[in-house]
Scaffold this motif. Structure first.
Motif, PDB file in Angstrom:
ATOM      1  N   ILE A  46     -19.689 -45.444 -12.827  1.00  0.00           N
ATOM      2  CA  ILE A  46     -20.795 -45.294 -13.777  1.00  0.00           C
ATOM      3  C   ILE A  46     -21.661 -46.550 -13.797  1.00  0.00           C
ATOM      4  O   ILE A  46     -21.135 -47.676 -13.857  1.00  0.00           O
ATOM      5  CB  ILE A  46     -20.263 -45.044 -15.197  1.00  0.00           C
ATOM      6  CG1 ILE A  46     -19.352 -43.807 -15.243  1.00  0.00           C
ATOM      7  CG2 ILE A  46     -21.413 -44.889 -16.190  1.00  0.00           C
ATOM      8  CD1 ILE A  46     -18.653 -43.619 -16.585  1.00  0.00           C
ATOM      9  N   SER A  76     -15.816 -48.680 -14.146  1.00  0.00           N
ATOM     10  CA  SER A  76     -16.831 -49.283 -15.005  1.00  0.00           C
ATOM     11  C   SER A  76     -17.043 -50.730 -14.569  1.00  0.00           C
ATOM     12  O   SER A  76     -16.102 -51.528 -14.571  1.00  0.00           O
ATOM     13  CB  SER A  76     -16.406 -49.219 -16.480  1.00  0.00           C
ATOM     14  OG  SER A  76     -16.322 -47.866 -16.916  1.00  0.00           O
ATOM     15  N   ARG A 102     -21.357 -47.981 -26.421  1.00  0.00           N
ATOM     16  CA  ARG A 102     -22.223 -47.210 -25.529  1.00  0.00           C
ATOM     17  C   ARG A 102     -21.481 -46.880 -24.238  1.00  0.00           C
ATOM     18  O   ARG A 102     -21.601 -45.768 -23.696  1.00  0.00           O
ATOM     19  CB  ARG A 102     -23.498 -47.989 -25.217  1.00  0.00           C
ATOM     20  CG  ARG A 102     -24.499 -47.202 -24.373  1.00  0.00           C
ATOM     21  CD  ARG A 102     -25.747 -48.035 -24.123  1.00  0.00           C
ATOM     22  NE  ARG A 102     -25.442 -49.226 -23.340  1.00  0.00           N
ATOM     23  CZ  ARG A 102     -26.180 -50.336 -23.348  1.00  0.00           C
ATOM     24  NH1 ARG A 102     -27.242 -50.429 -24.126  1.00  0.00           N
ATOM     25  NH2 ARG A 102     -25.845 -51.364 -22.591  1.00  0.00           N
ATOM     26  N   ASN A 130     -20.640 -43.288 -22.609  1.00  0.00           N
ATOM     27  CA  ASN A 130     -20.928 -42.945 -21.216  1.00  0.00           C
ATOM     28  C   ASN A 130     -19.711 -42.315 -20.543  1.00  0.00           C
ATOM     29  O   ASN A 130     -19.822 -41.305 -19.841  1.00  0.00           O
ATOM     30  CB  ASN A 130     -21.355 -44.189 -20.438  1.00  0.00           C
ATOM     31  CG  ASN A 130     -22.756 -44.656 -20.789  1.00  0.00           C
ATOM     32  OD1 ASN A 130     -23.558 -43.905 -21.332  1.00  0.00           O
ATOM     33  ND2 ASN A 130     -23.044 -45.905 -20.472  1.00  0.00           N
ATOM     34  N   ARG A 147     -30.406 -40.162 -22.841  1.00  0.00           N
ATOM     35  CA  ARG A 147     -30.102 -41.312 -21.990  1.00  0.00           C
ATOM     36  C   ARG A 147     -29.728 -40.869 -20.582  1.00  0.00           C
ATOM     37  O   ARG A 147     -28.958 -39.925 -20.403  1.00  0.00           O
ATOM     38  CB  ARG A 147     -28.954 -42.129 -22.582  1.00  0.00           C
ATOM     39  CG  ARG A 147     -28.613 -43.381 -21.775  1.00  0.00           C
ATOM     40  CD  ARG A 147     -27.529 -44.218 -22.413  1.00  0.00           C
ATOM     41  NE  ARG A 147     -27.223 -45.384 -21.597  1.00  0.00           N
ATOM     42  CZ  ARG A 147     -27.913 -46.521 -21.620  1.00  0.00           C
ATOM     43  NH1 ARG A 147     -28.934 -46.649 -22.453  1.00  0.00           N
ATOM     44  NH2 ARG A 147     -27.584 -47.538 -20.840  1.00  0.00           N
ATOM     45  N   GLU A 148     -30.281 -41.589 -19.594  1.00  0.00           N
ATOM     46  CA  GLU A 148     -29.861 -41.399 -18.210  1.00  0.00           C
ATOM     47  C   GLU A 148     -28.532 -42.116 -17.973  1.00  0.00           C
ATOM     48  O   GLU A 148     -28.320 -43.228 -18.460  1.00  0.00           O
ATOM     49  CB  GLU A 148     -30.907 -41.948 -17.241  1.00  0.00           C
ATOM     50  CG  GLU A 148     -32.205 -41.172 -17.219  1.00  0.00           C
ATOM     51  CD  GLU A 148     -33.145 -41.655 -16.130  1.00  0.00           C
ATOM     52  OE1 GLU A 148     -32.865 -42.718 -15.526  1.00  0.00           O
ATOM     53  OE2 GLU A 148     -34.149 -40.968 -15.867  1.00  0.00           O
ATOM     54  N   VAL A 149     -27.648 -41.472 -17.208  1.00  0.00           N
ATOM     55  CA  VAL A 149     -26.366 -42.069 -16.841  1.00  0.00           C
ATOM     56  C   VAL A 149     -26.222 -41.945 -15.324  1.00  0.00           C
ATOM     57  O   VAL A 149     -25.760 -40.921 -14.815  1.00  0.00           O
ATOM     58  CB  VAL A 149     -25.185 -41.386 -17.555  1.00  0.00           C
ATOM     59  CG1 VAL A 149     -23.873 -42.074 -17.186  1.00  0.00           C
ATOM     60  CG2 VAL A 149     -25.387 -41.397 -19.074  1.00  0.00           C
ATOM     61  N   HIS A 162     -23.527 -48.450 -16.220  1.00  0.00           N
ATOM     62  CA  HIS A 162     -23.572 -48.449 -17.682  1.00  0.00           C
ATOM     63  C   HIS A 162     -24.864 -49.012 -18.250  1.00  0.00           C
ATOM     64  O   HIS A 162     -25.330 -48.566 -19.296  1.00  0.00           O
ATOM     65  CB  HIS A 162     -22.380 -49.235 -18.243  1.00  0.00           C
ATOM     66  CG  HIS A 162     -21.092 -48.492 -18.166  1.00  0.00           C
ATOM     67  ND1 HIS A 162     -20.781 -47.444 -19.006  1.00  0.00           N
ATOM     68  CD2 HIS A 162     -20.030 -48.635 -17.341  1.00  0.00           C
ATOM     69  CE1 HIS A 162     -19.572 -46.975 -18.709  1.00  0.00           C
ATOM     70  NE2 HIS A 162     -19.098 -47.681 -17.704  1.00  0.00           N
ATOM     71  N   ASP A 216     -27.712 -37.405 -20.541  1.00  0.00           N
ATOM     72  CA  ASP A 216     -27.000 -37.099 -21.780  1.00  0.00           C
ATOM     73  C   ASP A 216     -28.054 -36.752 -22.835  1.00  0.00           C
ATOM     74  O   ASP A 216     -28.660 -37.633 -23.443  1.00  0.00           O
ATOM     75  CB  ASP A 216     -26.175 -38.310 -22.215  1.00  0.00           C
ATOM     76  CG  ASP A 216     -25.315 -38.011 -23.444  1.00  0.00           C
ATOM     77  OD1 ASP A 216     -25.531 -36.959 -24.075  1.00  0.00           O
ATOM     78  OD2 ASP A 216     -24.439 -38.834 -23.769  1.00  0.00           O
TER      79      ASP A 216
END
Length: 257
Positions: free
Chosen positions: A102, A71, A128, A132, A47-49, A104, A42
């Motif tokens: 995901i 999640s 956050r 995501n 940020r890595e997701v 998180h 992202d």
């Protein structure tokens, strides 16, 4: 020595590439599935997701498939926690859902606050998670525009359930159905859309006003299911076969309605 250095360099480069995308070895009981992990970036948040896909084996088209976004519950920022719900994910993929789970939390993130006014201290963590989920939906529109974005189902456990509820509250038009597994902190929206079901554990109690009362449940069609023999920390792959089947039956019946 020169040959050894070349080999070591090759191994390092191979490792770096495979960390971005790799297909995991599937155990015998799950060979009907393709489980693929990717790390999406992202850029807006730098940020890595990390995400894991659960897809039916040999399926070549995902046209109009509904989407399930999982999640996970909090696990002290340990990588791979998003794959602790494979029982539900794999069974959903067999029912022709496009399932994405995901990760998180990252190892570099702050740990989730465990004391004080958690409704306040944990809200940035939930927000956050909302970011995501929103990012993943938008990435799916780019990578898989053939999916059915009118049927996005959120499935969240514990802290991941709180994220999912907050997302549904802030973006109700993006969510078709919401399922939580014993989330405890964020209040369920009193609304008919999205459709909502929450499975409740036998050992934990939600905060005040999180769960709609009986009249609200009836008015808005919200399903609150009390499990008698499943504790909070067992609402994932750590459950017994009987517990998994019970939760799965509630989930698939809700989705089929």
């Amino acid at each position: 020595m020169k040959h050894i250095s070349i080999i070591l360099l090759f191994l390092v480069l191979t490792s770096c590439v495979s960390s971005k995308k790799r297909v995991y070895q599937i155990p015998d009981f799950a060979k009907k599935h393709q489980i693929t992990e990717e790390v999406w970036i992202d850029n807006s948040r730098k940020r890595e997701v990390p995400v894991a896909f659960y897809l039916p084996k040999n399926k070549t088209s995902y046209t109009n498939l509904p989407i399930v976004i999982i999640s996970h519950g909090y696990n002290q920022n340990l990588p791979g926690t998003n794959k602790a719900y494979s029982y539900f994910a794999e069974n959903l993929s067999l029912k022709n859902y496009f399932v994405i789970s995901i990760q998180h939390e990252l190892p570099t993130d702050d740990l989730l606050p465990m004391s004080g006014k958690v409704q306040e201290s944990r809200k940035p963590f939930w927000e956050r998670g909302v970011s995501n989920i929103f990012f993943v939906i938008n990435e799916l529109k780019i990578k898989h525009p053939e999916l059915n974005f009118n049927e996005i189902i959120l499935l969240g456990h514990s802290n991941g359930g709180d994220m999912s509820v907050l997302f549904a509250s802030e973006h109700p038009k993006l969510v078709y159905k919401l399922i939580t597994l014993d989330h405890r902190r964020v209040g369920i929206p009193r609304t008919k859309s999205p459709q909502i079901m929450s499975l409740r554990s036998s050992d934990q109690i939600a905060d005040e006003n999180v769960i709609p009362n009986e009249s609200e449940q009836e008015l808005f069609g919200i399903k609150i299911i009390q499990l008698q023999t499943t504790i909070h920390n067992e609402m994932n792959d750590g459950a017994t076969e009987e517990q998994k089947k019970e939760m799965w039956n509630y989930i698939i019946n809700f989705l089929n309605q």
